[in-house]
Design a protein around this motif. Structure first.
Motif, PDB file in Angstrom:
ATOM      1  N   GLU A  92       1.006  -1.155   0.046  1.00  0.00           N
ATOM      2  CA  GLU A  92       0.087  -0.079  -0.017  1.00  0.00           C
ATOM      3  C   GLU A  92       0.961   1.193  -0.196  1.00  0.00           C
ATOM      4  N   THR A  93       0.519   2.181  -0.916  1.00  0.00           N
ATOM      5  CA  THR A  93       1.314   3.431  -0.893  1.00  0.00           C
ATOM      6  C   THR A  93       0.305   4.473  -1.074  1.00  0.00           C
ATOM      7  N   PRO A  94       0.632   5.586  -0.912  1.00  0.00           N
ATOM      8  CA  PRO A  94      -0.222   6.844  -0.936  1.00  0.00           C
ATOM      9  C   PRO A  94      -0.921   6.945  -2.550  1.00  0.00           C
ATOM     10  N   GLU A  95      -0.087   6.499  -3.481  1.00  0.00           N
ATOM     11  CA  GLU A  95      -0.717   6.533  -4.612  1.00  0.00           C
ATOM     12  C   GLU A  95      -1.644   5.349  -5.045  1.00  0.00           C
ATOM     13  N   GLY A  96      -1.705   4.472  -4.309  1.00  0.00           N
ATOM     14  CA  GLY A  96      -2.486   3.229  -4.503  1.00  0.00           C
ATOM     15  C   GLY A  96      -1.680   1.856  -4.095  1.00  0.00           C
ATOM     16  N   LEU A  97      -2.279   0.822  -4.419  1.00  0.00           N
ATOM     17  CA  LEU A  97      -1.618  -0.520  -4.239  1.00  0.00           C
ATOM     18  C   LEU A  97      -0.439  -0.759  -5.353  1.00  0.00           C
ATOM     19  N   LYS A  98       0.611  -0.725  -5.022  1.00  0.00           N
ATOM     20  CA  LYS A  98       1.868  -1.175  -5.728  1.00  0.00           C
ATOM     21  C   LYS A  98       1.873  -2.829  -5.808  1.00  0.00           C
ATOM     22  N   ILE A  99       1.881  -3.199  -7.008  1.00  0.00           N
ATOM     23  CA  ILE A  99       1.899  -4.643  -7.253  1.00  0.00           C
ATOM     24  C   ILE A  99       3.179  -4.766  -8.131  1.00  0.00           C
ATOM     25  N   THR A 100       3.862  -5.717  -7.413  1.00  0.00           N
ATOM     26  CA  THR A 100       5.151  -6.132  -8.347  1.00  0.00           C
ATOM     27  C   THR A 100       5.471  -7.567  -8.515  1.00  0.00           C
ATOM     28  N   THR A 101       5.703  -8.130  -9.634  1.00  0.00           N
ATOM     29  CA  THR A 101       6.013  -9.536 -10.038  1.00  0.00           C
ATOM     30  C   THR A 101       7.392  -9.440 -10.429  1.00  0.00           C
ATOM     31  N   THR A 102       8.192 -10.363  -9.697  1.00  0.00           N
ATOM     32  CA  THR A 102       9.708 -10.543 -10.326  1.00  0.00           C
ATOM     33  C   THR A 102      10.025 -11.923 -10.676  1.00  0.00           C
ATOM     34  N   MET A 103      10.543 -11.990 -11.697  1.00  0.00           N
ATOM     35  CA  MET A 103      10.676 -13.408 -12.021  1.00  0.00           C
ATOM     36  C   MET A 103      12.287 -13.656 -11.922  1.00  0.00           C
ATOM     37  N   THR A 104      12.895 -14.763 -11.179  1.00  0.00           N
ATOM     38  CA  THR A 104      14.346 -14.799 -11.162  1.00  0.00           C
ATOM     39  C   THR A 104      14.556 -16.462 -11.671  1.00  0.00           C
ATOM     40  N   VAL A 105      15.605 -16.490 -12.451  1.00  0.00           N
ATOM     41  CA  VAL A 105      16.041 -17.877 -12.799  1.00  0.00           C
ATOM     42  C   VAL A 105      17.408 -18.080 -12.367  1.00  0.00           C
ATOM     43  N   SER A 106      17.878 -19.101 -11.850  1.00  0.00           N
ATOM     44  CA  SER A 106      19.297 -19.490 -11.556  1.00  0.00           C
ATOM     45  C   SER A 106      19.706 -20.798 -11.672  1.00  0.00           C
ATOM     46  N   GLY A 107      20.679 -21.134 -11.754  1.00  0.00           N
ATOM     47  CA  GLY A 107      21.308 -22.444 -11.883  1.00  0.00           C
ATOM     48  C   GLY A 107      22.251 -22.659 -13.122  1.00  0.00           C
ATOM     49  N   ALA A 108      22.840 -23.596 -13.293  1.00  0.00           N
ATOM     50  CA  ALA A 108      23.930 -23.963 -14.363  1.00  0.00           C
ATOM     51  C   ALA A 108      23.046 -23.873 -15.865  1.00  0.00           C
ATOM     52  N   LEU A 109      21.809 -24.112 -15.832  1.00  0.00           N
ATOM     53  CA  LEU A 109      20.949 -24.104 -17.054  1.00  0.00           C
ATOM     54  C   LEU A 109      19.886 -23.029 -17.055  1.00  0.00           C
ATOM     55  N   GLY A 110      20.205 -22.043 -16.262  1.00  0.00           N
ATOM     56  CA  GLY A 110      19.209 -20.823 -16.031  1.00  0.00           C
ATOM     57  C   GLY A 110      19.193 -20.144 -17.404  1.00  0.00           C
ATOM     58  N   PHE A 111      19.945 -20.100 -18.293  1.00  0.00           N
ATOM     59  CA  PHE A 111      19.969 -19.110 -19.338  1.00  0.00           C
ATOM     60  C   PHE A 111      18.943 -20.097 -20.302  1.00  0.00           C
ATOM     61  N   LEU A 112      18.849 -21.287 -20.260  1.00  0.00           N
ATOM     62  CA  LEU A 112      18.138 -22.012 -20.989  1.00  0.00           C
ATOM     63  C   LEU A 112      16.627 -21.827 -20.908  1.00  0.00           C
ATOM     64  N   TRP A 113      16.211 -22.099 -19.579  1.00  0.00           N
ATOM     65  CA  TRP A 113      14.890 -21.882 -18.907  1.00  0.00           C
ATOM     66  C   TRP A 113      14.461 -20.306 -19.032  1.00  0.00           C
ATOM     67  N   LYS A 114      15.314 -19.666 -18.873  1.00  0.00           N
ATOM     68  CA  LYS A 114      15.211 -18.248 -18.954  1.00  0.00           C
ATOM     69  C   LYS A 114      14.225 -17.923 -20.647  1.00  0.00           C
ATOM     70  N   LYS A 115      15.087 -18.338 -21.402  1.00  0.00           N
ATOM     71  CA  LYS A 115      14.653 -18.459 -22.844  1.00  0.00           C
ATOM     72  C   LYS A 115      13.545 -19.178 -23.071  1.00  0.00           C
ATOM     73  N   ILE A 116      13.326 -20.390 -22.576  1.00  0.00           N
ATOM     74  CA  ILE A 116      12.353 -21.310 -22.912  1.00  0.00           C
ATOM     75  C   ILE A 116      10.859 -20.768 -22.186  1.00  0.00           C
TER      76      ILE A 116
END
Length: 139
Positions: A92-116
């Motif tokens: 909650e902020t004075p401007e309204g509800l701040k909604i954030t979605t963050t996607m994170t990929v890690s690991g040895a094949l992270g680059f592949l799963w990021k792309k796929i």
């Protein structure tokens, strides 16, 4: 590690409405056109898992990794040699509800799963989040 976020601020929905929308996993398909089904047996709480079947992909088992009711939840999808986290926050902020979605990929094949998988999710976030707000505002 790769990470990307999208944030939107709205006065159309409350954090309680957004929480209600997400906690009802078994009805995600009614507001997300990319989902064939999502099934959660049990409560929307840390440690539980649900199955999600995208319309154009195989079903995946997703863990509810961290839960703070009405504020934040993190889901975890395990892929071969990579992990993908989806963090969803409601602030909650004075401007309204701040909604954030963050996607994170890690690991040895992270680059592949990021792309796929992850990049497509991130590319769809602006439209998806607008739709989530519209549906949640009626709950």
């Amino acid at each position: 590690m790769w990470s990307q976020s999208h944030t939107i601020v709205t006065k159309s929905a409350t954090k309680e409405q957004m929480w209600k929308l997400f906690a009802d996993v078994n009805n995600w398909h009614t507001w997300d056109d990319g989902i064939e089904y999502a099934r959660l047996d049990g409560k929307f709480e840390k440690g539980n898992h649900f199955l999600l079947k995208p319309k154009n992909g195989p079903k995946v088992k997703i863990e509810l990794f961290d839960i703070v009711p009405n504020k934040r939840f993190v889901d975890l999808t395990r892929f071969p040699l990579a992990k993908m986290y989806g963090e969803h926050t409601f602030e909650e902020t004075p401007e309204g509800l701040k909604i954030t979605t963050t996607m994170t990929v890690s690991g040895a094949l992270g680059f592949l799963w990021k792309k796929i998988v992850a990049q497509d999710i991130v590319n769809g976030l602006p439209a998806d989040m607008e739709n989530q707000i519209q549906v949640a505002s009626k709950l």
